[in-house]
Design a protein around this motif. Structure first.
Motif, PDB file in Angstrom:
ATOM      1  N   ILE A   1       0.842  -1.204   0.000  1.00 17.80           N
ATOM      2  CA  ILE A   1       0.000   0.000   0.000  1.00 17.80           C
ATOM      3  C   ILE A   1       0.872   1.246   0.000  1.00 17.80           C
ATOM      4  O   ILE A   1       0.605   2.208  -0.742  1.00 17.80           O
ATOM      5  N   ALA A   2       1.928   1.245   0.800  1.00 19.67           N
ATOM      6  CA  ALA A   2       2.832   2.399   0.848  1.00 19.67           C
ATOM      7  C   ALA A   2       3.500   2.626  -0.503  1.00 19.67           C
ATOM      8  O   ALA A   2       3.632   3.771  -0.961  1.00 19.67           O
ATOM      9  N   GLU A   3       3.918   1.546  -1.165  1.00 22.42           N
ATOM     10  CA  GLU A   3       4.526   1.671  -2.497  1.00 22.42           C
ATOM     11  C   GLU A   3       3.546   2.275  -3.493  1.00 22.42           C
ATOM     12  O   GLU A   3       3.908   3.153  -4.283  1.00 22.42           O
ATOM     13  N   GLU A   4       2.322   1.788  -3.463  1.00 22.44           N
ATOM     14  CA  GLU A   4       1.311   2.287  -4.398  1.00 22.44           C
ATOM     15  C   GLU A   4       0.966   3.751  -4.109  1.00 22.44           C
ATOM     16  O   GLU A   4       0.742   4.537  -5.035  1.00 22.44           O
ATOM     17  N   GLU A   5       0.931   4.130  -2.833  1.00 22.54           N
ATOM     18  CA  GLU A   5       0.661   5.523  -2.493  1.00 22.54           C
ATOM     19  C   GLU A   5       1.803   6.428  -2.952  1.00 22.54           C
ATOM     20  O   GLU A   5       1.565   7.539  -3.428  1.00 22.54           O
ATOM     21  N   ASP A   6       3.051   5.938  -2.846  1.00 23.59           N
ATOM     22  CA  ASP A   6       4.197   6.702  -3.357  1.00 23.59           C
ATOM     23  C   ASP A   6       4.102   6.867  -4.869  1.00 23.59           C
ATOM     24  O   ASP A   6       4.356   7.951  -5.409  1.00 23.59           O
TER      25      ASP A   6
ATOM     26  N   LEU B   1       1.401   6.804  -6.639  1.00 20.55           N
ATOM     27  CA  LEU B   1       0.294   7.717  -6.896  1.00 20.55           C
ATOM     28  C   LEU B   1       0.721   9.161  -6.685  1.00 20.55           C
ATOM     29  O   LEU B   1       0.381  10.039  -7.485  1.00 20.55           O
ATOM     30  N   ALA B   2       1.480   9.419  -5.628  1.00 23.82           N
ATOM     31  CA  ALA B   2       1.971  10.778  -5.373  1.00 23.82           C
ATOM     32  C   ALA B   2       2.888  11.241  -6.499  1.00 23.82           C
ATOM     33  O   ALA B   2       2.818  12.393  -6.940  1.00 23.82           O
ATOM     34  N   ASP B   3       3.741  10.335  -7.002  1.00 21.58           N
ATOM     35  CA  ASP B   3       4.622  10.680  -8.125  1.00 21.58           C
ATOM     36  C   ASP B   3       3.807  11.017  -9.370  1.00 21.58           C
ATOM     37  O   ASP B   3       4.108  11.979 -10.085  1.00 21.58           O
ATOM     38  N   LEU B   4       2.774  10.226  -9.621  1.00 22.06           N
ATOM     39  CA  LEU B   4       1.919  10.477 -10.789  1.00 22.06           C
ATOM     40  C   LEU B   4       1.181  11.811 -10.654  1.00 22.06           C
ATOM     41  O   LEU B   4       1.061  12.562 -11.629  1.00 22.06           O
ATOM     42  N   ARG B   5       0.699  12.102  -9.462  1.00 28.32           N
ATOM     43  CA  ARG B   5       0.007  13.371  -9.258  1.00 28.32           C
ATOM     44  C   ARG B   5       0.951  14.552  -9.462  1.00 28.32           C
ATOM     45  O   ARG B   5       0.576  15.571 -10.037  1.00 28.32           O
TER      46      ARG B   5
ATOM     47  N   LEU C   1       1.537  14.900 -13.137  1.00 25.60           N
ATOM     48  CA  LEU C   1       0.333  15.471 -13.748  1.00 25.60           C
ATOM     49  C   LEU C   1       0.272  16.973 -13.515  1.00 25.60           C
ATOM     50  O   LEU C   1      -0.059  17.739 -14.431  1.00 25.60           O
ATOM     51  N   ALA C   2       0.603  17.414 -12.311  1.00 27.48           N
ATOM     52  CA  ALA C   2       0.593  18.852 -12.018  1.00 27.48           C
ATOM     53  C   ALA C   2       1.623  19.583 -12.872  1.00 27.48           C
ATOM     54  O   ALA C   2       1.350  20.666 -13.393  1.00 27.48           O
ATOM     55  N   ARG C   3       2.810  18.990 -13.040  1.00 26.90           N
ATOM     56  CA  ARG C   3       3.836  19.611 -13.894  1.00 26.90           C
ATOM     57  C   ARG C   3       3.367  19.690 -15.345  1.00 26.90           C
ATOM     58  O   ARG C   3       3.543  20.709 -16.009  1.00 26.90           O
TER      59      ARG C   3
END
Length: 104
Positions: free
Chosen positions: A26-31, A33-37, A40-42
């Motif tokens: 779960i922690a890996e997937e949340e990391d 997801l944060a990288d993807l977000r 996406l913002a960039r």
């Protein structure tokens, strides 16, 4: 009942052993997801910068300005035809004949 308790105890042990692995996943997937977000913002910021540049370049283009003026003229003419009444017919000759007929 003891057998059921032993079975449940064994299942709880299995679940307890799997929980750290699940939490790590779960922690890996949340990391991820944060990288993807963040990416996406960039990308969104880059899109906004590029769009602003394109709008600025389009405003400076004489063809764009001509198209804008043409659109405004077209809108004015369309609006004008809706508000102008039908032209008055020239019936002077017809009325003059009718007057002459009535006078006789």
């Amino acid at each position: 009942m003891r057998l059921d308790l032993q079975r449940l105890d064994a299942e709880m042990s299995t679940i307890g052993e799997a929980t750290p692995d699940i939490n790590a996943r779960i922690a890996e997937e949340e990391d991820a997801l944060a990288d993807l977000r963040s990416a996406l913002a960039r990308n969104q910021e880059e899109i906004e910068v590029l769009s602003a540049g394109q709008r600025s370049a389009a405003r400076d283009d004489p063809r764009h300005r001509a198209a804008v003026v043409q659109g405004r003229i077209s809108l004015f003419l369309d609006t004008l035809t809706r508000h102008v009444q039908a032209p008055v017919e020239d019936r002077r000759e017809e009325l003059a004949l009718e007057i002459a007929s009535l006078e006789e």
